[in-house]
Design an enzyme around this catalytic site. Sequence first.
Site, PDB file in Angstrom:
ATOM      1  N   CYS A  23       0.855  -1.186   0.000  1.00 45.90           N
ATOM      2  CA  CYS A  23       0.000   0.000   0.000  1.00 45.90           C
ATOM      3  C   CYS A  23       0.887   1.230   0.000  1.00 45.90           C
ATOM      4  CB  CYS A  23      -0.938  -0.007   1.190  1.00 45.90           C
ATOM      5  SG  CYS A  23      -1.946   1.471   1.258  1.00 45.90           S
ATOM      6  N   ILE A  24       1.344   1.649  -1.174  1.00 48.30           N
ATOM      7  CA  ILE A  24       2.093   2.886  -1.384  1.00 48.30           C
ATOM      8  C   ILE A  24       3.453   2.893  -0.695  1.00 48.30           C
ATOM      9  CG2 ILE A  24       2.098   5.392  -1.102  1.00 48.30           C
ATOM     10  CD1 ILE A  24       0.129   4.902  -3.088  1.00 48.30           C
TER      11      ILE A  24
END
Lengths: 76, 154
Positions: A23-24
């Site tokens: 996630c990022i």
Amino acid sequence: MASAEEIVSGLGGADNIVEVEGCITRLRTEVRDPSLVDERALRASGAHGVVMAGTIVQVVVGPEADTLADDVQDLL
Amino acid sequence: MSPVQVLAPLAGTLVGLADVPDPVFAEQLVGAGAAVEPAAGAGRTAVCAPVAGTVVKAHPHAFIVQHESGAAVLVHVGIDTVKLAGEGFERHVDEGAVVAAGDPVVTFDPTAVRGRGLSAVTPVVVLDSAPDSVPGLRTGQDVDAGEPLYAWEG
């Protein structure tokens, strides 16, 4: 920069990992046994931080999280 | 190096990262910065590029713009919003796009995010910057989209 192998090892090995998702900037993982997670080893391998809440372990690795999550997935 | 001026990607109240309900941001594990809390009852809201540069990551709920100085600024729209799998988020640009500061990148509905039990507070973080390297934040003040949020000295 942590390698996928170091992440898997720090999370207690492939058998301990239920799920991993990028996630990022972080890996969100679920483990079977949180006591097998070696926070110190994860940090030593280049993780910026480790946040644990029960069986959910977040490993902050920076913008390469998505690529790294795919690499970890390949080892499971 | 001259400071990088980081703009508010959306309107709201300026919040310190320490008050963001996510330890990864609150403890500045990905870098220093600030966050913007959209107003109560806000409708669909455009989230804009905080700096000019290249969109190096573009998810529906978060994106990274890399400035020509090398500074990469992460805008994370709401907390734990990855769980929404893009529902209610509209992405306007693809990875690799070159944007001007203030260009819309994502549109979302803060009220809908809150309706799902999540926070709509939006951290704006200079990735890999030293903790507390963003001084003098005017926390508690309201900002408009495109207004200066902070200057990062590098």
